[in-house]
Each structure stands twice: as structure tokens, then as C-alpha cells.
Design an enzyme around this catalytic site. Structure first.
Site, PDB file in Angstrom:
ATOM      1  N   ASN A   1       0.871  -1.175   0.000  1.00 45.58           N
ATOM      2  CA  ASN A   1       0.000   0.000   0.000  1.00 45.58           C
ATOM      3  C   ASN A   1       0.906   1.223   0.000  1.00 45.58           C
ATOM      4  O   ASN A   1       1.543   1.522   0.997  1.00 45.58           O
ATOM      5  CB  ASN A   1      -0.886  -0.047   1.263  1.00 45.58           C
ATOM      6  CG  ASN A   1      -1.685   1.226   1.460  1.00 45.58           C
ATOM      7  OD1 ASN A   1      -1.803   2.049   0.557  1.00 45.58           O
ATOM      8  ND2 ASN A   1      -2.245   1.384   2.652  1.00 45.58           N
ATOM      9  N   TRP A   2       0.937   1.902  -1.126  1.00 46.21           N
ATOM     10  CA  TRP A   2       1.881   3.021  -1.265  1.00 46.21           C
ATOM     11  C   TRP A   2       1.334   4.322  -0.685  1.00 46.21           C
ATOM     12  O   TRP A   2       2.014   5.342  -0.714  1.00 46.21           O
ATOM     13  CB  TRP A   2       2.273   3.201  -2.736  1.00 46.21           C
ATOM     14  CG  TRP A   2       3.053   2.058  -3.284  1.00 46.21           C
ATOM     15  CD1 TRP A   2       3.574   1.007  -2.581  1.00 46.21           C
ATOM     16  CD2 TRP A   2       3.417   1.829  -4.654  1.00 46.21           C
ATOM     17  NE1 TRP A   2       4.244   0.145  -3.428  1.00 46.21           N
ATOM     18  CE2 TRP A   2       4.158   0.631  -4.704  1.00 46.21           C
ATOM     19  CE3 TRP A   2       3.199   2.522  -5.848  1.00 46.21           C
ATOM     20  CZ2 TRP A   2       4.671   0.112  -5.895  1.00 46.21           C
ATOM     21  CZ3 TRP A   2       3.699   2.014  -7.036  1.00 46.21           C
ATOM     22  CH2 TRP A   2       4.430   0.819  -7.063  1.00 46.21           C
ATOM     23  N   LYS A   3       0.114   4.300  -0.218  1.00 49.87           N
ATOM     24  CA  LYS A   3      -0.494   5.485   0.411  1.00 49.87           C
ATOM     25  C   LYS A   3      -0.285   6.722  -0.475  1.00 49.87           C
ATOM     26  O   LYS A   3      -0.289   6.613  -1.683  1.00 49.87           O
ATOM     27  CB  LYS A   3       0.060   5.668   1.825  1.00 49.87           C
ATOM     28  CG  LYS A   3      -0.069   4.376   2.644  1.00 49.87           C
ATOM     29  CD  LYS A   3       0.190   4.552   4.111  1.00 49.87           C
ATOM     30  CE  LYS A   3       0.008   3.210   4.815  1.00 49.87           C
ATOM     31  NZ  LYS A   3       0.163   3.305   6.255  1.00 49.87           N
TER      32      LYS A   3
ATOM     33  N   HIS B   1      -9.381   1.211   5.202  1.00 51.26           N
ATOM     34  CA  HIS B   1      -8.067   1.354   5.834  1.00 51.26           C
ATOM     35  C   HIS B   1      -8.207   2.254   7.060  1.00 51.26           C
ATOM     36  O   HIS B   1      -9.002   3.189   7.070  1.00 51.26           O
ATOM     37  CB  HIS B   1      -7.066   1.951   4.839  1.00 51.26           C
ATOM     38  CG  HIS B   1      -5.671   1.912   5.366  1.00 51.26           C
ATOM     39  ND1 HIS B   1      -5.193   2.864   6.230  1.00 51.26           N
ATOM     40  CD2 HIS B   1      -4.680   1.005   5.198  1.00 51.26           C
ATOM     41  CE1 HIS B   1      -3.946   2.543   6.560  1.00 51.26           C
ATOM     42  NE2 HIS B   1      -3.612   1.428   5.946  1.00 51.26           N
TER      43      HIS B   1
ATOM     44  N   GLY C   1       2.938  -1.070   4.328  1.00 57.35           N
ATOM     45  CA  GLY C   1       3.022   0.348   3.984  1.00 57.35           C
ATOM     46  C   GLY C   1       4.472   0.751   3.765  1.00 57.35           C
ATOM     47  O   GLY C   1       5.033   0.568   2.684  1.00 57.35           O
ATOM     48  N   GLY C   2       5.093   1.263   4.808  1.00 56.35           N
ATOM     49  CA  GLY C   2       6.448   1.813   4.715  1.00 56.35           C
ATOM     50  C   GLY C   2       7.447   0.911   3.999  1.00 56.35           C
ATOM     51  O   GLY C   2       8.153   1.361   3.082  1.00 56.35           O
TER      52      GLY C   2
ATOM     53  N   SER D   1       3.526  -2.402  10.313  1.00 56.06           N
ATOM     54  CA  SER D   1       4.982  -2.521  10.492  1.00 56.06           C
ATOM     55  C   SER D   1       5.534  -3.890  10.107  1.00 56.06           C
ATOM     56  O   SER D   1       6.428  -4.419  10.775  1.00 56.06           O
ATOM     57  CB  SER D   1       5.380  -2.146  11.924  1.00 56.06           C
ATOM     58  OG  SER D   1       5.014  -0.798  12.195  1.00 56.06           O
TER      59      SER D   1
ATOM     60  N   GLY E   1       2.658   2.033  10.895  1.00 59.19           N
ATOM     61  CA  GLY E   1       3.606   3.128  10.743  1.00 59.19           C
ATOM     62  C   GLY E   1       4.337   3.490  12.028  1.00 59.19           C
ATOM     63  O   GLY E   1       5.024   4.506  12.090  1.00 59.19           O
TER      64      GLY E   1
ATOM     65  N   GLU F   1      -6.520   4.603   8.130  1.00 56.79           N
ATOM     66  CA  GLU F   1      -6.343   6.042   7.884  1.00 56.79           C
ATOM     67  C   GLU F   1      -7.627   6.650   7.333  1.00 56.79           C
ATOM     68  O   GLU F   1      -7.946   7.803   7.600  1.00 56.79           O
ATOM     69  CB  GLU F   1      -5.146   6.270   6.944  1.00 56.79           C
ATOM     70  CG  GLU F   1      -3.835   6.075   7.698  1.00 56.79           C
ATOM     71  CD  GLU F   1      -2.704   5.455   6.908  1.00 56.79           C
ATOM     72  OE1 GLU F   1      -2.721   5.516   5.662  1.00 56.79           O
ATOM     73  OE2 GLU F   1      -1.789   4.892   7.548  1.00 56.79           O
TER      74      GLU F   1
ATOM     75  N   GLU G   1      -5.283  -5.081  10.723  1.00 54.41           N
ATOM     76  CA  GLU G   1      -4.233  -4.094  10.935  1.00 54.41           C
ATOM     77  C   GLU G   1      -4.489  -3.356  12.243  1.00 54.41           C
ATOM     78  O   GLU G   1      -5.259  -2.386  12.258  1.00 54.41           O
ATOM     79  CB  GLU G   1      -4.207  -3.080   9.789  1.00 54.41           C
ATOM     80  CG  GLU G   1      -3.945  -3.689   8.435  1.00 54.41           C
ATOM     81  CD  GLU G   1      -3.401  -2.646   7.465  1.00 54.41           C
ATOM     82  OE1 GLU G   1      -2.282  -2.845   6.990  1.00 54.41           O
ATOM     83  OE2 GLU G   1      -4.070  -1.638   7.229  1.00 54.41           O
TER      84      GLU G   1
HETATM   85  P1  PGA Z   1       2.993   0.140   7.709  1.00 48.64           P
HETATM   86  O1  PGA Z   1       1.528   0.382   7.108  1.00 48.64           O
HETATM   87  O2  PGA Z   1       3.517  -1.122   7.089  1.00 48.64           O
HETATM   88  O3  PGA Z   1       3.778   1.352   7.314  1.00 48.64           O
HETATM   89  O4  PGA Z   1       2.838   0.003   9.188  1.00 48.64           O
HETATM   90  C1  PGA Z   1       0.642  -0.684   6.914  1.00 48.64           C
HETATM   91  C2  PGA Z   1      -0.655  -0.177   6.343  1.00 48.64           C
HETATM   92  O5  PGA Z   1      -1.089   0.926   6.710  1.00 48.64           O
HETATM   93  O6  PGA Z   1      -1.301  -0.855   5.522  1.00 48.64           O
END
Ligand code: PGA
Length: 254
Positions: free
Chosen positions: A10-12, A96, A235-236, A214, A174, A98, A168
Site C-alpha cells: 500500500n503506497w499510500k 483502511h 506500507g512503509g 509494520s 507506521g 487512515e 491491521e
Molecule cells: P505500515 O503500514 O507497514 O507502514 O505500518 C501498513 C498499512 O497501513 O497498511
């Protein structure tokens, strides 16, 4: 038999179009030919069609980061399932944390989005997870149950083949704090049992449940060794082709 793993990036809100295409091509190079796993990339909307074109020859699912339920209309700021398909995508992330936390998306809204995705034959990657406060208050399972039941309201058993869940925990996204493999497995087993209660055991056995929060090259192997963890939503660590490559190529236990 274990379910086919799904390793999702997920590149956000990262990457210009050219950066996204380069990353997608680099990730594609890291994908070995496996029968037991698939790879999904979720770029920003602006890069969807270019990324899809860049990796056309590769066996990678291109995914949107959200989706509206209508084909078209007065929905400023939204993307329709038809537009995602037109851009070369075949999946959408829904719910998600967020979107829930920053943009106030409710379980009801997420349910509409999921139904929209399914009505247009997109794969829906439904995210759920508790906050730290909820976990500390001992409400994790209650929160997960509400999120799952409300998001799946009206979704028929026959549509579950197009649903992937992603657990999640909000406190792990993050933050560098991964849920321990025991915490993650416990939540995944709970979610699978819930799917069995809502539908039937067979469907629960076939539904993939990804872990997110993470995930890194250093913890992916132990997470993937858990019986109810069927993949990762990253994500990251998905913003770098080498680290995501290591995650895709996680080592199979046993
Ligand atoms: P993260 O994000 O790997 O940076 O913790 C995961 C996500 O939000 O899907």
C-alpha cells in the site's frame, strides 16, 4: 491446504507517476514464479493506469486505495469501480484505518464501498483493526466483530471469494511496533471463526486474512509461519523494492 498467500504493498500518498512506475518495475523483477503466493500493488489514483501499463506482462494485481459504490455521478473526490477497471486495476483497499481515523469513514460507509467493489467484480481488501485504547480496554475482539459484521452486511456467501480481509491493529501501523506473532495469530483465528459463524466453515477456511502494521523483512517470516496469517499488507516497507522484495519472497516455514 494453506491458502494462497497475498503480499500487498500500500503506497499510500507517496510516489509521482514516474517514481511509481519505476518502483512497480523493480518490484516485478523481485517476483519469482510462485504458485503459492500473489503480489498486489496499490499506487495513488494518479499512477494507477501507468503502473498497470508498466507491469502489464507481470502477474501482479493492481489495486486502488479506496472505491466508491457508484459507477459515476456527483461524488467529488471519489473513484468509481469502473474507473479503477478502466485504469487496469482489479482490486480496491476498503476501510483502511487512515480512512476511518483521519477521514471519518464509518462501518456503514465501508460496507457500501465493499458492496460497490463486489458488484463490479473487484477484489475487496477489507481492513479492520483496533486502536491502542481499545486493546488496552480489553475490547479488541468486540471491535473486530463489529467492524467485520457491519462491513460484510448484505455480502453473500458466493461473493466471499472476492473478499480478502486485512487485520491491521491501528497501534502497529507506521509505528514500528508490530503485533507479536502470538497477538496477530490470536486475532486472525478470531476473525476466521467469525467468518465461519457468519457464513460457514468452508468459506472461513478459504478466506484470506492478511496482517498489516509494520511488516518488515525482519519479521515477515515468523508472521507468515502462523497458521491463520495468509499474507501481509505493507506500507512503509513496500516503498523500497528490495525490502518489499524480501517480504514477497518470505521464507516458508517447515
Ligand atoms: P505500515 O503500514 O507497514 O507502514 O505500518 C501498513 C498499512 O497501513 O497498511
Amino acid at each position: 491446504m494453506k491458502r494462497k498467500a497475498m503480499m500487498a504493498g500500500n503506497w499510500k500518498m507517496h510516489m509521482t507517476i514516474s517514481e511509481a512506475c519505476k518502483l512497480a518495475e523493480d518490484v516485478a523483477q523481485q517476483c519469482k514464479k510462485y504458485d503459492d503466493r500473489e503480489v498486489l500493488l496499490a499506487p495513488a489514483y494518479t499512477a494507477l493506469s501507468d503502473v498497470a501499463a508498466a507491469i502489464r506482462e507481470d502477474d501482479i494485481i493492481v489495486c486502488s486505495q479506496n472505491v466508491c459504490w457508484e459507477e459515476k455521478g456527483a461524488f467529488t473526490g471519489e473513484i468509481s469501480p469502473v474507473m479503477i477497471k478502466d485504469a487496469g486495476g482489479s482490486a480496491a483497499i476498503i476501510g483502511h484505518s487512515e480512512r476511518r481515523q483521519i477521514f471519518g469513514e464509518s462501518d456503514q460507509l465501508i460496507n457500501r464501498r465493499l458492496q460497490g467493489a463486489l458488484n463490479f467484480d473487484l477484489l475487496g481488501v477489507l481492513c479492520i483493526g483496533e486502536t491502542l485504547e481499545e486493546r488496552e480496554a480489553g475490547k479488541t475482539f468486540e471491535v473486530l466483530e463489529t467492524q467485520v459484521r457491519e462491513a460484510l452486511a448484505g455480502v453473500e456467501a458466493g461473493q466471499m471469494g472476492n473478499v480478502v480481509l486485512a487485520y491491521e491493529p491501528v497501534w502497529a501501523i507506521g509505528t514500528g511496533k508490530t503485533a507479536s506473532k502470538e497477538q496477530a495469530q490470536e486475532a486472525h483465528a478470531f476473525i476466521r471463526q467469525l467468518i465461519a459463524n457468519i457464513y460457514e466453515k468452508n468459506i472461513a477456511e478459504q478466506t484470506r486474512i492478511l496482517y498489516g502494521g509494520s511488516v518488515k523483512p525482519t519479521n515477515v517470516d515468523e508472521l507468515m509461519a502462523q497458521p491463520d496469517i495468509d499474507g501481509a499488507l505493507v506500507g512503509g516497507a513496500a516503498l523500497d523494492a528490495d525490502s518489499f522484495g524480501r517480504i514477497i519472497n518470505f521464507e516458508q516455514a517447515g
